[in-house]
Scaffold this active site. Sequence first.
Site, PDB file in Angstrom:
ATOM      1  N   ASP A 133       4.511  -4.134  -6.494  1.00  0.00           N
ATOM      2  CA  ASP A 133       4.836  -3.917  -7.903  1.00  0.00           C
ATOM      3  C   ASP A 133       6.102  -4.657  -8.325  1.00  0.00           C
ATOM      4  OD1 ASP A 133       2.672  -2.269  -7.860  1.00  0.00           O
ATOM      5  OD2 ASP A 133       3.838  -0.412  -7.765  1.00  0.00           O
TER       6      ASP A 133
HETATM    7  N1  LIG Z   1      12.432   3.207  -5.326  1.00  0.00           N
HETATM    8  C1  LIG Z   1      12.114   4.363  -5.872  1.00  0.00           C
HETATM    9  O1  LIG Z   1      12.974   5.188  -6.152  1.00  0.00           O
HETATM   10  C2  LIG Z   1      10.690   4.697  -6.176  1.00  0.00           C
HETATM   11  C3  LIG Z   1      10.286   6.036  -6.150  1.00  0.00           C
HETATM   12  C4  LIG Z   1       8.958   6.326  -6.419  1.00  0.00           C
HETATM   13  C5  LIG Z   1       8.063   5.284  -6.721  1.00  0.00           C
HETATM   14  N2  LIG Z   1       8.496   3.989  -6.740  1.00  0.00           N
HETATM   15  C6  LIG Z   1       7.560   2.928  -7.050  1.00  0.00           C
HETATM   16  O2  LIG Z   1       7.190   2.278  -5.826  1.00  0.00           O
HETATM   17  C7  LIG Z   1       6.924   0.908  -6.077  1.00  0.00           C
HETATM   18  C8  LIG Z   1       7.835   0.093  -5.191  1.00  0.00           C
HETATM   19  O3  LIG Z   1       7.423  -1.243  -5.153  1.00  0.00           O
HETATM   20  P1  LIG Z   1       7.222  -2.011  -3.799  1.00  0.00           P
HETATM   21  O4  LIG Z   1       6.867  -3.397  -4.155  1.00  0.00           O
HETATM   22  O5  LIG Z   1       8.354  -1.759  -2.909  1.00  0.00           O
HETATM   23  O6  LIG Z   1       5.993  -1.277  -3.115  1.00  0.00           O
HETATM   24  P2  LIG Z   1       4.482  -1.191  -3.582  1.00  0.00           P
HETATM   25  O7  LIG Z   1       4.286  -1.793  -4.890  1.00  0.00           O
HETATM   26  O8  LIG Z   1       4.065   0.208  -3.349  1.00  0.00           O
HETATM   27  O9  LIG Z   1       3.745  -2.153  -2.553  1.00  0.00           O
HETATM   28  C9  LIG Z   1       3.879  -1.989  -1.192  1.00  0.00           C
HETATM   29  C10 LIG Z   1       2.932  -2.948  -0.552  1.00  0.00           C
HETATM   30  O10 LIG Z   1       3.201  -2.965   0.824  1.00  0.00           O
HETATM   31  C11 LIG Z   1       2.006  -3.140   1.527  1.00  0.00           C
HETATM   32  N3  LIG Z   1       2.123  -2.476   2.811  1.00  0.00           N
HETATM   33  C12 LIG Z   1       2.090  -1.158   3.096  1.00  0.00           C
HETATM   34  N4  LIG Z   1       2.230  -0.954   4.406  1.00  0.00           N
HETATM   35  C13 LIG Z   1       2.360  -2.159   4.961  1.00  0.00           C
HETATM   36  C14 LIG Z   1       2.530  -2.599   6.311  1.00  0.00           C
HETATM   37  N5  LIG Z   1       2.606  -1.736   7.344  1.00  0.00           N
HETATM   38  N6  LIG Z   1       2.625  -3.928   6.548  1.00  0.00           N
HETATM   39  C15 LIG Z   1       2.539  -4.809   5.508  1.00  0.00           C
HETATM   40  N7  LIG Z   1       2.368  -4.440   4.239  1.00  0.00           N
HETATM   41  C16 LIG Z   1       2.279  -3.121   3.960  1.00  0.00           C
HETATM   42  C17 LIG Z   1       0.918  -2.565   0.680  1.00  0.00           C
HETATM   43  O11 LIG Z   1      -0.215  -3.423   0.721  1.00  0.00           O
HETATM   44  P3  LIG Z   1      -1.328  -3.239   1.844  1.00  0.00           P
HETATM   45  O12 LIG Z   1      -1.754  -1.818   1.771  1.00  0.00           O
HETATM   46  O13 LIG Z   1      -2.346  -4.242   1.482  1.00  0.00           O
HETATM   47  O14 LIG Z   1      -0.667  -3.581   3.129  1.00  0.00           O
HETATM   48  C18 LIG Z   1       1.505  -2.541  -0.729  1.00  0.00           C
HETATM   49  O15 LIG Z   1       0.881  -3.452  -1.580  1.00  0.00           O
HETATM   50  C19 LIG Z   1       7.197   0.671  -7.534  1.00  0.00           C
HETATM   51  O16 LIG Z   1       6.000   0.770  -8.247  1.00  0.00           O
HETATM   52  C20 LIG Z   1       8.107   1.820  -7.902  1.00  0.00           C
HETATM   53  O17 LIG Z   1       8.038   2.168  -9.248  1.00  0.00           O
HETATM   54  C21 LIG Z   1       9.795   3.691  -6.418  1.00  0.00           C
END
Ligand SMILES: NC(=O)c1ccc[n+]([C@@H]2O[C@H](COP(=O)([O-])OP(=O)(O)OC[C@H]3O[C@@H](n4cnc5c(N)ncnc54)[C@H](OP(=O)(O)O)[C@@H]3O)[C@@H](O)[C@H]2O)c1
Lengths: 95, 95, 466, 466, 365, 365
Positions: free
Chosen positions: D391
């Site tokens: 994201d």
């Molecule tokens: N930081 C905060 O406080 C917080 C709190 C709650 C929610 N959020 C939300 O979380 C999101 C954070 O963004 P982000 O880009 O860090 O994470 P993300 O958008 O959730 O994407 C994480 C990606 O990592 C991949 N992944 C998962 N496990 C993996 C592994 N073992 N090896 C390789 N790839 C792996 C997944 O794809 P695959 O499954 O294809 O591997 C997934 O597409 C945002 O949408 C944010 O709003 C953040």
Amino acid sequence: MPETLVALYIFVLSCFIGYWVIWGVTPSLHTPLIALTNAISGIVIVGALLVTGLEGVGTTAEIIGFFAVLLASINVFGGFLVTNRMLAMFNKKKR
Amino acid sequence: MPETLVALYIFVLSCFIGYWVIWGVTPSLHTPLIALTNAISGIVIVGALLVTGLEGVGTTAEIIGFFAVLLASINVFGGFLVTNRMLAMFNKKKR
Amino acid sequence: MMEISANVQAIAYLVSAILFILALKGLTHPASARRGNYLAMAGMAIAIVATLMGSEVRSYGFILAGVVVGGVIGTVIAMRIQMTAMPQLVAALHSFVGMAAVLVAIGTFLNKQADGLLNGVLMGELSAGIIIGAITFSGSVIAFGKLQGIISGRPVQFKGQHLLNALLAIATIGFAVHFALTESTVSLAIMTLLAFILGFTLIIPIGGADMPVIVSMLNSYSGWAAAATGFTLQNNLLIIVGALVGFSGAILSLIMCRAMNRSIFNVVFGGFGTAAVEGDGVADAAQKGVKSAAIEDAIYWMEDANKVIIIPGYGMAVAQAQHSMKELMEQLEARGVEVKFAIHPVAGRMPGHMNVLLAEADIPYENVVEMDEINPEFATADVVLVVGANDVVNPAAKDDPTSPIYGMPVLDAGKAHHVFVIKRSMRPGYSGIENRLYYQDNTSLIFGDAKDVSEGMVNQLKGAAH
Amino acid sequence: MMEISANVQAIAYLVSAILFILALKGLTHPASARRGNYLAMAGMAIAIVATLMGSEVRSYGFILAGVVVGGVIGTVIAMRIQMTAMPQLVAALHSFVGMAAVLVAIGTFLNKQADGLLNGVLMGELSAGIIIGAITFSGSVIAFGKLQGIISGRPVQFKGQHLLNALLAIATIGFAVHFALTESTVSLAIMTLLAFILGFTLIIPIGGADMPVIVSMLNSYSGWAAAATGFTLQNNLLIIVGALVGFSGAILSLIMCRAMNRSIFNVVFGGFGTAAVEGDGVADAAQKGVKSAAIEDAIYWMEDANKVIIIPGYGMAVAQAQHSMKELMEQLEARGVEVKFAIHPVAGRMPGHMNVLLAEADIPYENVVEMDEINPEFATADVVLVVGANDVVNPAAKDDPTSPIYGMPVLDAGKAHHVFVIKRSMRPGYSGIENRLYYQDNTSLIFGDAKDVSEGMVNQLKGAAH
Amino acid sequence: MRIGVVKESVAGEKRVAMTPEVAKKLTGKGFSLLLEQGAGEAAHYHDDQYRAVGVELVDRKAALDADIVMMVRKADLDDVAAMHAGAIYIAHLELCEAEEIIPAMLAKGIRPIAMEKIPRISRAQSMDALSSQSNIAGYRCVIEAAAQYKRFIPMMMTSAGSSKPARVVILGVGVAGLQAIATARRLGGDVYAYDIRPETKEQIESLGAKAIELDIGESGSGEGGYAKELSDEAKALQQQLLANELAKAHIIITTALIPCRPAPVLIQEDVVKRMREGSVIIDLAAANGGNCPLTEKHKVVEKHGVILIGYTNYPSMMASDASAFYANNLFNLLGIMVDEGEQGPVLKDLDEDEITKAALITTTD
Amino acid sequence: MRIGVVKESVAGEKRVAMTPEVAKKLTGKGFSLLLEQGAGEAAHYHDDQYRAVGVELVDRKAALDADIVMMVRKADLDDVAAMHAGAIYIAHLELCEAEEIIPAMLAKGIRPIAMEKIPRISRAQSMDALSSQSNIAGYRCVIEAAAQYKRFIPMMMTSAGSSKPARVVILGVGVAGLQAIATARRLGGDVYAYDIRPETKEQIESLGAKAIELDIGESGSGEGGYAKELSDEAKALQQQLLANELAKAHIIITTALIPCRPAPVLIQEDVVKRMREGSVIIDLAAANGGNCPLTEKHKVVEKHGVILIGYTNYPSMMASDASAFYANNLFNLLGIMVDEGEQGPVLKDLDEDEITKAALITTTD
Ligand SMILES: NC(=O)c1ccc[n+]([C@@H]2O[C@H](COP(=O)([O-])OP(=O)(O)OC[C@H]3O[C@@H](n4cnc5c(N)ncnc54)[C@H](OP(=O)(O)O)[C@@H]3O)[C@@H](O)[C@H]2O)c1
Ligand SMILES: NC(=O)c1ccc[n+]([C@@H]2O[C@H](COP(=O)([O-])OP(=O)(O)OC[C@H]3O[C@@H](n4cnc5c(N)ncnc54)[C@H](OP(=O)(O)O)[C@@H]3O)[C@@H](O)[C@H]2O)c1
Ligand SMILES: NC(=O)c1ccc[n+]([C@@H]2O[C@H](COP(=O)([O-])OP(=O)(O)OC[C@H]3O[C@@H](n4cnc5c(N)ncnc54)[C@H](O)[C@@H]3O)[C@@H](O)[C@H]2O)c1
Ligand SMILES: NC(=O)c1ccc[n+]([C@@H]2O[C@H](COP(=O)([O-])OP(=O)(O)OC[C@H]3O[C@@H](n4cnc5c(N)ncnc54)[C@H](O)[C@@H]3O)[C@@H](O)[C@H]2O)c1
């Protein structure tokens, strides 16, 4: 040793070399490597030359030979040049 | 092709194989590998046989040949056995 | 004996050559090593039988005698010899090959002379066979002497040594040329003699520590000798196998030099600034009689171990090697090895120094064990890896009342099957005293920065997985 | 033209062969690749000149015509062709080699027939040349068609396909045998035709994704064809080079299959459970038109980069890949690459998630940069490595008002020269929406667990240092 | 042989010289143990836990009447009166401070053993209470700093803004300083450290922190691992060179001590003024006058917007573990003081072993 | 447009709704700012720092008379009286508690915006004060636990004995719980965590901690990332299954909350009795009744030898950073509330944007 046996020896030994020579190739060189081996396999041109250039060979054979030379030449020239162009992209830091 | 040229072809090709064949050897196998190549270089026994067994060869040559065969044999037998003994130590987990 | 045609023989030779190639390839990995040896035996058997069945071999008396006597001697020696004397044995065997090559060349000369088949090319080839064979012979004899302790292992260096060798080499070649041009047997004899001397002067300056490389180098020479013989006899099998052995022996020497961080040039032409290239630690250690080892040696024992105990010390902290430790642990565990970290209460420079670092690297608490708990386990450990620890594994604390650390409980590292110690030099630790553990029979030192070395180990283990 | 003796020609051929071997070796590493190509050119030039100067070649008219016309065509095509059309071009060139081999064999047949020199062995060799050449030709034509998009890239599979191929192969060989025994030109013709058909039926079932491997495989075939030609003409150069190309092509196909995690068997005999072997992600990605890449590709661009920006996300945390990140950073920095970690404020699942993990791995604070500070730098980065983030690099946040993340500031990863994304599949991230970044031209996905992949990268970099 | 343990006399001291675990080991060795009721309460060791391992719970008088009396810190004069002649008294005696207890004891024929006199030799490391308690202080003072600091110590990049990592400077890298470095690094601080002994540089880096190097023209290495006092010029130079490093700091922990000398002044008022509002200074040398003249012994004060912490007894804040470590030290010490006799342990000649010899106080010089 | 910021009314609240840094950004956008004198003092932000960036320092009345009044927490009735009709009031309103302020404001025509009503959508993350403050609470409560715990949290093998790592259990893995996990892991604790929402398992492991998995027969995932209340059977089962895990713990941090519902009981008295003496329980849900019935709101108590901490305002203990984050949240919120006009910012229709629409309180239901 009769020629055929010599050929066999040489063939077998060359196979071993072929086996080892390209292990460890960098993946980014896979395509250039194919291009180069392709160019090298244009070595049939030697065969084509031998067929075509032989004294007293019939016209059929000569024409066949001509096409063989033509095709092999395209391959040789095209192959090396293409390889060269591919490799030219490999000047990374000097962009 | 004359024999000498054939020999040259074969020699050159073999050198390439010799160059590649043992790259990547596990260090713990260095010593057994030396032992084995030593045993293999006992291939001069073939030369010794040819010298000794030739029809109508003089006694000098025959005696020389005998010693050559003797030494090469020691090497062949000793070499392979020693290699075998070294390799026998490589059963690690089954102590 | 049934006779086979030249063509069949040629095919048999080809098969034999293929078997040798596969044999050498087999010897590069433990899993296929034994099979490799059997393939080589098969290759040799085929070669000998094909030769004997060929049309050229007519009289078998001397051959039979030679094979039987040689075979018995070889077998007996090989069965009786102690494992520790292996290097000498291999050196001795080399000398035989060298001598055999010389004899074959001379025999060929006599035969061809008798048949009036001599020519310049042939005599050139003959000379090459004799010279290389002779150098192999006398060089191997010296190597044998050094390894066996008959000749001092110290590098014997003298002024003008390289000049002498060069002159000898030139003279040898000169007589060889003269021989090829004139068929002079005197030149042949002098050339042979000079070649023997050259082998002697080439190897005598080289130190005992470099002997393994030299043995491999001589191995290569013996291959070239065989190849030269092949040229004279126009025997393709000899050429192939000779070139194979010659080239692979050279490569192996190179590989061994790299592993020892030595320049092949210095080894082969002994005495070019021998000391300069060696690391501080290695030289020091060799002098003190400590065994030094390569990363590969430790890996060799660790990867198949049942239990490995790692003892981190201040050196691990200095090198900040904790993250590599974690990786090493993971790699070993992936191979089914049980890995524990043994923590001495005063390891490092502050209480809990090791704990802080291992926790930083995320090493699970379950794998981290206190001294009292782990000490009984050392006896059952296959390998102990001491990473930059010194005082905490010093047995003097237990048995030397004069030692300043006497009375301090220490880790019983020395009780394990194999002990590998990573440190940079022979310098002592905090308390400034020597560590007898390093001189133990089952201990080897791997000199280098703890992080570099442990990363090297991880690399090796990862590489091995492919 | 000056004539050279057969011996000189043989030596020239040997030199040429050596040059080819060195050329291939050169192509295995970027540093020596261009030299490799030049060596091969030299080898080819020597081979052609030596052939022309040999005693066998007497008439030059057709030869000159052929070379000039062929040379011009080849040069023009090679200069004009677009980089993206390279694979097609190579396939097309293969077909020429195949056809040339067929023609040479037929020509030889005609010549030898004219001279009455035909015999069984020769005709067998001729047949081999024709069959392999023909298969190479028609197979390459199909491959070209698929790559060019003339023929559908979808795997064309039909019932009984393997049976058909087997029958065709048997029939071809049958006619070859008949030809060798009887000299029947009809058999020769049928055999040739069948071989052309076989090439067609062998390649047509194979899907577009496997074409690179197939091109390499056909390359191998063209080598064998050349070797067969060598046997018929008793030309050792052709044999050596043919075997070299044949075997190395086969090995390259194998290497490529391994890199793609495909079974070579399935590729070559297309359609044996094609889908089953592929990883979830790869299949999915290929279907969606996303480019997938190997670890090596990323390394290739990273190791020489000036600046690499790593974007860690929740996936890095899940995989606990932070320690490998540190190592990756160190390896790259050791090569003079500037490495920065770009932290999006909401990366991960809690505020500061990435900071905690990067600090645990001891990544210096100086290398960790906030979004606002790093965003202007992406345009100057050679490589962006997105490690399990999704994201936070989704451009939809900026330009797609319908997206649930619209309005959230994101990292401008896409602006870098090359973007590599490590993730396990095509599944979306937290917000559940597709990421257009993945479909960008400069983006490639490396499918796998973040820890595994990044460790692989570290390994490669360490390996490359040797 | 009877060992008595009483509740500490010093105000606010929560430690106790004996834990149930060590008591069990001692009774196993044939000692009989007397403990003042409730002595371990403040350290979360309860009377019934002691009772369960064979300790006799008595009143203070009875405990003091034992053959060996063990405490964490010094007794008061009433206690001395309750002890009997010939008894051995083991504690941290704080010898360098003006003292009336020692003469009183010696006068009465009581033999005091000062834990701080245990020599720093490898064999004695397990009895070295100075180290074991400094270690705790080093950990604990960072926890205190984190509690007083009104910001994050680690770096934190969030959607509501970022916090830069706190810049933590440790002055004096002895046992406490090292543990403080380790703990501050764990919490994610950007840690710098300084000591006058040059050998500490490697030690600082061995914990992943950065060493501050100053060229003050002389080395501060003294005997036995302790520092020696610097010349006046060197002191001035040091203060001056340190000032810029310190002014940038958000948390400063000072542990610089020279045995029985006033602590060196490392942070001058000027520097405090230049620090960011809300910064924290922890002065572990507060008891010896402090490395910062603004700190007040035992107290937390705010001056120029900077919070100065002058607590002097961090180990007591970790009374459970501190008591356990201290009790272990005592146990190991007892181990070299007695021989195993038929009727239980028998005291050895304390002059025989270099350790007990060094720690036994015989004169009041 | 004038923005007024006053000192907090709630006792012990040290935060302030505006920092000099944010004030500078706001004046840059054309707002005029009024700050009650000394409002930032407790968070280490001084009046002269504000003045330097163009803030007008006024008395409380004057500040409350602004167009937009911003606070961290709710105002009192006097404050409402000082505000004018049509003014916007932004703060954390604690809506679920019985409240007289909201009706008073609505009656007077003041428009209150509740920070806790900001929806949990990606776009609003930078305005989400609930998250930014929970994050701080999660960090800070571990520091508090470390300060109250009389032992080492990390493993420590020393010559004076070893300390096993503290077993830390985190219950409820929301924003605060995750940060607590991270911080406890940093300090070297052996960390376990539990939540009823199954998706948290991966999150727990993504911080290197171990997830406790219980099979209670239903999932607790509710809407918008919040948890829903469990059935009574599930609650009982949960308590029972958790008991053994908790009894082994040395530090428990509970953060389990269900919006506007009493906090679920996770630690029963029985469990507390079974814990080791000196263990620490931090109940972040203390304000909502507590996850442990023994905790007392705002207080530290010791029961059955266990120290129970019922503080309710951890962010206030980190007032500097907490204020900075909160002020950033407000700044980002203002960003979507106003348009840039010629004479400075102009208020938009608050019903137009889903975020402001959700946060604006119009009725008292
Ligand atoms: N930081 C905060 O406080 C917080 C709190 C709650 C929610 N959020 C939300 O979380 C999101 C954070 O963004 P982000 O880009 O860090 O994470 P993300 O958008 O959730 O994407 C994480 C990606 O990592 C991949 N992944 C998962 N496990 C993996 C592994 N073992 N090896 C390789 N790839 C792996 C997944 O794809 P695959 O499954 O294809 O591997 C997934 O597409 C945002 O949408 C944010 O709003 C953040
Ligand atoms: N724990 C405490 O509280 C504390 C406090 C003060 C003193 N001590 C004392 O410190 C000692 C601790 O014992 P120890 O075994 O941990 O340490 P040690 O005895 O000091 O030995 C450390 C060893 O690590 C090696 N080393 C240093 N840097 C290295 C590097 N970068 N890579 C590889 N090796 C490196 C050194 O050998 P090279 O130089 O050859 O590499 C040295 O021999 C004890 O004597 C103890 O009494 C402990
Ligand atoms: N048995 C053993 O081997 C053993 C046991 C305990 C301690 N030690 C060693 O003894 C040394 C001292 O430990 P400690 O904690 O008891 O020391 P300490 O408490 O006496 O002093 C603390 C530190 O302050 C430093 N210091 C003094 N004046 C200073 C100044 N002006 N500026 C900066 N720093 C100043 C000292 O160098 C020392 O490092 C350490 O190196 C420790 O490892 C060894
Ligand atoms: N914009 C966004 O994407 C965004 C912003 C903030 C939070 N979130 C997410 O919302 C979720 C909740 O965060 P929060 O901190 O506000 O939650 P919260 O403060 O409402 O509750 C804390 C935790 O307690 C748990 N809990 C409730 N009852 C329980 C029980 N009986 N046993 C065990 N655990 C129980 C909840 O599941 C929650 O994880 C998190 O997943 C967080 O990542 C998302």
